[in-house]
Design a protein around this motif. Structure first.
Motif, mmCIF file in Angstrom:
data_model
loop_
_atom_site.group_PDB
_atom_site.id
_atom_site.type_symbol
_atom_site.label_atom_id
_atom_site.label_comp_id
_atom_site.label_asym_id
_atom_site.label_seq_id
_atom_site.Cartn_x
_atom_site.Cartn_y
_atom_site.Cartn_z
ATOM 1 N N LEU A 54 0.829 -1.209 0.000
ATOM 2 C CA LEU A 54 0.000 0.000 0.000
ATOM 3 C C LEU A 54 0.866 1.263 0.000
ATOM 4 O O LEU A 54 0.608 2.211 -0.747
ATOM 5 C CB LEU A 54 -0.944 -0.013 1.222
ATOM 6 C CG LEU A 54 -1.904 1.167 1.343
ATOM 7 C CD1 LEU A 54 -2.846 1.249 0.136
ATOM 8 C CD2 LEU A 54 -2.726 1.084 2.637
ATOM 9 N N VAL A 55 1.918 1.277 0.826
ATOM 10 C CA VAL A 55 2.806 2.441 0.871
ATOM 11 C C VAL A 55 3.499 2.628 -0.481
ATOM 12 O O VAL A 55 3.632 3.753 -0.980
ATOM 13 C CB VAL A 55 3.847 2.306 2.014
ATOM 14 C CG1 VAL A 55 4.950 3.336 1.872
ATOM 15 C CG2 VAL A 55 3.167 2.438 3.371
ATOM 16 N N LEU A 56 3.914 1.526 -1.090
ATOM 17 C CA LEU A 56 4.577 1.624 -2.397
ATOM 18 C C LEU A 56 3.618 2.215 -3.432
ATOM 19 O O LEU A 56 4.018 3.020 -4.274
ATOM 20 C CB LEU A 56 5.078 0.252 -2.855
ATOM 21 C CG LEU A 56 6.222 -0.363 -2.039
ATOM 22 C CD1 LEU A 56 6.584 -1.748 -2.570
ATOM 23 C CD2 LEU A 56 7.460 0.537 -2.083
ATOM 24 N N ARG A 57 2.357 1.808 -3.355
ATOM 25 C CA ARG A 57 1.382 2.328 -4.317
ATOM 26 C C ARG A 57 1.081 3.808 -4.050
ATOM 27 O O ARG A 57 0.916 4.595 -4.988
ATOM 28 C CB ARG A 57 0.105 1.489 -4.278
ATOM 29 C CG ARG A 57 0.327 0.092 -4.884
ATOM 30 C CD ARG A 57 -0.771 -0.907 -4.523
ATOM 31 N NE ARG A 57 -2.070 -0.443 -4.908
ATOM 32 C CZ ARG A 57 -3.123 -0.376 -4.072
ATOM 33 N NH1 ARG A 57 -2.997 -0.743 -2.802
ATOM 34 N NH2 ARG A 57 -4.264 0.057 -4.503
ATOM 35 N N LYS A 58 1.057 4.185 -2.789
ATOM 36 C CA LYS A 58 0.876 5.612 -2.462
ATOM 37 C C LYS A 58 2.058 6.439 -2.981
ATOM 38 O O LYS A 58 1.895 7.567 -3.428
ATOM 39 C CB LYS A 58 0.758 5.794 -0.949
ATOM 40 C CG LYS A 58 -0.584 5.401 -0.361
ATOM 41 C CD LYS A 58 -0.639 5.778 1.113
ATOM 42 C CE LYS A 58 -2.014 5.495 1.700
ATOM 43 N NZ LYS A 58 -2.126 5.991 3.098
ATOM 44 N N PHE A 59 3.245 5.835 -2.893
ATOM 45 C CA PHE A 59 4.466 6.528 -3.300
ATOM 46 C C PHE A 59 4.396 6.963 -4.765
ATOM 47 O O PHE A 59 4.983 7.967 -5.152
ATOM 48 C CB PHE A 59 5.673 5.604 -3.068
ATOM 49 C CG PHE A 59 7.006 6.214 -3.411
ATOM 50 C CD1 PHE A 59 7.564 7.207 -2.601
ATOM 51 C CD2 PHE A 59 7.712 5.806 -4.533
ATOM 52 C CE1 PHE A 59 8.797 7.757 -2.907
ATOM 53 C CE2 PHE A 59 8.944 6.354 -4.852
ATOM 54 C CZ PHE A 59 9.485 7.339 -4.029
ATOM 55 N N ASP A 71 -5.103 9.126 4.714
ATOM 56 C CA ASP A 71 -6.500 8.711 4.757
ATOM 57 C C ASP A 71 -6.651 7.316 4.149
ATOM 58 O O ASP A 71 -6.461 7.109 2.955
ATOM 59 C CB ASP A 71 -7.342 9.717 3.964
ATOM 60 C CG ASP A 71 -8.829 9.394 4.061
ATOM 61 O OD1 ASP A 71 -9.162 8.309 4.561
ATOM 62 O OD2 ASP A 71 -9.631 10.238 3.643
ATOM 63 N N SER A 72 -6.944 6.345 4.984
ATOM 64 C CA SER A 72 -6.964 4.958 4.512
ATOM 65 C C SER A 72 -8.197 4.660 3.654
ATOM 66 O O SER A 72 -8.303 3.616 3.043
ATOM 67 C CB SER A 72 -6.911 3.996 5.694
ATOM 68 O OG SER A 72 -8.041 4.196 6.507
ATOM 69 N N ARG A 73 -9.173 5.612 3.638
ATOM 70 C CA ARG A 73 -10.379 5.350 2.856
ATOM 71 C C ARG A 73 -10.152 5.508 1.354
ATOM 72 O O ARG A 73 -10.851 4.928 0.540
ATOM 73 C CB ARG A 73 -11.507 6.303 3.289
ATOM 74 C CG ARG A 73 -12.106 5.956 4.646
ATOM 75 C CD ARG A 73 -12.977 7.081 5.138
ATOM 76 N NE ARG A 73 -12.209 8.333 5.218
ATOM 77 C CZ ARG A 73 -12.738 9.504 5.578
ATOM 78 N NH1 ARG A 73 -14.002 9.604 5.882
ATOM 79 N NH2 ARG A 73 -11.981 10.579 5.641
ATOM 80 N N SER A 74 -9.131 6.324 0.999
ATOM 81 C CA SER A 74 -8.935 6.571 -0.428
ATOM 82 C C SER A 74 -7.934 5.581 -1.008
ATOM 83 O O SER A 74 -6.861 5.371 -0.465
ATOM 84 C CB SER A 74 -8.441 7.999 -0.646
ATOM 85 O OG SER A 74 -7.207 8.174 0.010
ATOM 86 N N ASP A 75 -8.314 4.975 -2.134
ATOM 87 C CA ASP A 75 -7.408 4.046 -2.806
ATOM 88 C C ASP A 75 -6.375 4.836 -3.604
ATOM 89 O O ASP A 75 -6.735 5.766 -4.319
ATOM 90 C CB ASP A 75 -8.207 3.158 -3.767
ATOM 91 C CG ASP A 75 -8.619 1.867 -3.121
ATOM 92 O OD1 ASP A 75 -7.797 1.300 -2.376
ATOM 93 O OD2 ASP A 75 -9.762 1.432 -3.348
ATOM 94 N N PRO A 76 -5.112 4.457 -3.499
ATOM 95 C CA PRO A 76 -4.097 5.167 -4.287
ATOM 96 C C PRO A 76 -4.405 5.029 -5.782
ATOM 97 O O PRO A 76 -4.807 3.959 -6.224
ATOM 98 C CB PRO A 76 -2.800 4.425 -3.937
ATOM 99 C CG PRO A 76 -3.078 3.702 -2.668
ATOM 100 C CD PRO A 76 -4.537 3.384 -2.685
ATOM 101 N N ASP A 77 -4.207 6.114 -6.558
ATOM 102 C CA ASP A 77 -4.530 6.051 -7.989
ATOM 103 C C ASP A 77 -3.394 5.458 -8.826
ATOM 104 O O ASP A 77 -3.596 5.106 -9.978
ATOM 105 C CB ASP A 77 -4.930 7.433 -8.507
ATOM 106 C CG ASP A 77 -3.856 8.483 -8.235
ATOM 107 O OD1 ASP A 77 -2.649 8.164 -8.347
ATOM 108 O OD2 ASP A 77 -4.218 9.629 -7.915
#
Lengths: 290, 290
Positions: free
Chosen positions: B170-175, B183-189
């Motif tokens: 998840l952190v890699l995808r946010k990066f 905000d954990s509710r939003s999916d990284p794009d």
């Protein structure tokens, strides 16, 4: 299951002649047995490890090309235990050594860590000590058994496990030589290196490709078994994985511990083959390549 | 050396703005400094680690294609220490972040083991504890620092180091997303995933090929640093190795510890790219692949 059981009971079971690692069924110890139809009876341990290994075999889900790295599994059978303790459940596996008359056998425990976080503290401490004092931590694998049944060369386990990188390379070269005595004055001739290690390398590279992506299993304390026969015209070696009592779920992560150790072992094999190409016909090994 | 020294003295040195891991030169702590000409001043530690890192840089012998993974080295310079303790010898390195205005930075400590057999028992115990309680042992690497200076997203070090496999993914995808709030509710794009991780993967695979054969160095506690900039038209990322205070000689053995961890990190990156190809335009990540 009933069929397997009655089948097993009428068979003559004996202690495997060419086992090089693990508990051996000698002197009243509980160990594996073999029959004369090519089956290997591995006592199911009465703990988590036993159930782990059984469930590994019953649920094994790997690509067809990878299935060939695992011994065939024929269920379980209750047969008299080798330690005289009476009937005991055994895993009924393919006896990998059965087709060979005078096999050369090598068992290589892969990984720089033989424990995982699910193990008890006592078990971790015990493993860590052995990993640190053997070649496991420095090399990423340790030779747990080597035998040439033609020459009766069989270095002791203690000798094997504490070898340096140079020592491991020397044992590997002896393993593929026509003469492999303990006499340190004679250089191994590596007569079988091209044929045996060439094919071993090919298989190990296949295995490596799978380990680079598979996230189903982590194989702790698992070995690569290499078997070949010098006397037969065709010395094509067998390369199998054995010992799955400490396999755990990969949980979406590759088995970086096994993969790293496997790559290290591959590099040892490749170095021997490269020396062969660079200095054909000589028995001298010129060290490592970077 | 005299030239470098006098050059350094007239420069204004300041605390790096985008450092994400390691000791930071804040609140009277000894840490690295940067000047405005793109140099990074790393305090030389007064112990084996300092001399190890210096000798690593002065004797670095790698193929030209691999040299690009290491920061440029410009010798040493004695400049005032950030902790006010007076003149101190610093390694004079390339400031990798200098070309960026609003960099996204990620520091990934590679390997499932940050210690080696040459370390003291105390140090090994300390590392082992941290390795076991962080993602180092299970994943083969740990995220030691992540920062997006555009959005000011900067997860804490403690949060990063104890992440599960899913958490790391998840952190890699946010990066590589345009919006990466906590905000954990939003999916990284994953808007930048293809461009950034595509190029990162390419570089890491190059590095992996070298680690499969190089037996010169074992890199303990060394990091892969990834830097890119969202705002510039070209988000081509930088991929470098940093921190060589615990590099030891490979002694003819590949660095199976670094290699295994690197392969694990590669697999995380590849999984994100594969999800992208399988479900283009969606922000949903469907888990891991085996």
């Amino acid at each position: 299951m009933v069929t397997l059981l009655s089948f097993a009971i009428v068979k003559m079971l004996k202690v495997p002649e060419h086992q090089v690692a693990g508990h051996m069924a000698k002197n009243g110890v509980l160990g594996p047995l073999v029959d004369d139809s090519g089956k290997f009876y591995k006592p199911l341990q009465d703990n988590d490890r036993g159930s782990a290994e059984l469930s590994f075999y019953t649920s094994l889900a790997v690509p067809p090309s990878i299935r060939s790295f695992f011994p065939a599994f024929h269920g379980t059978a209750v047969v008299p235990a080798s330690d005289g303790s009476g009937p005991h459940t055994h895993l009924l596996l393919q006896d990998l050594i059965a087709p060979y008359t005078k096999p050369s056998v090598m068992d290589v425990k892969i990984g720089s860590r033989t424990w995982h976080l699910g193990h008890s503290e006592d078990y971790i401490a015990k493993c860590l000590k052995k990993d640190r004092t053997s070649s496991t931590v420095p090399l990423g694998f340790r030779l747990t058994g080597v035998k040439d049944s033609l020459s009766s060369w069989e270095p002791s386990r203690t000798f094997l496990q504490t070898l340096s990188a140079e020592g491991v390379a020397l044992v590997l070269r002896k393993f593929v030589s026509s003469s492999n005595s303990d006499d340190s004055r004679s250089d191994p001739d590596c007569d079988f290196a091209a044929e045996v290690f060439g094919a071993v390398l090919e298989r190990l590279v296949e295995l490596k490709a799978w380990f680079e992506v598979q996230t189903l299993y982590h194989f702790y304390s698992c070995s690569v078994l290499v078997v070949y026969e010098k006397e037969k015209g065709n010395a094509k070696p067998l390369v199998k994985l054995v010992d799955f009592a400490h396999v755990v779920s990969g949980n979406g992560v590759i088995d970086h511990n096994f993969l790293g150790g496997l790559c290290s072992f591959i590099n040892f094999i490749r170095n021997i083959l490269q020396a062969l190409h660079q200095f054909p016909g000589t028995a001298i090994f010129y060290g490592f390549y970077s």
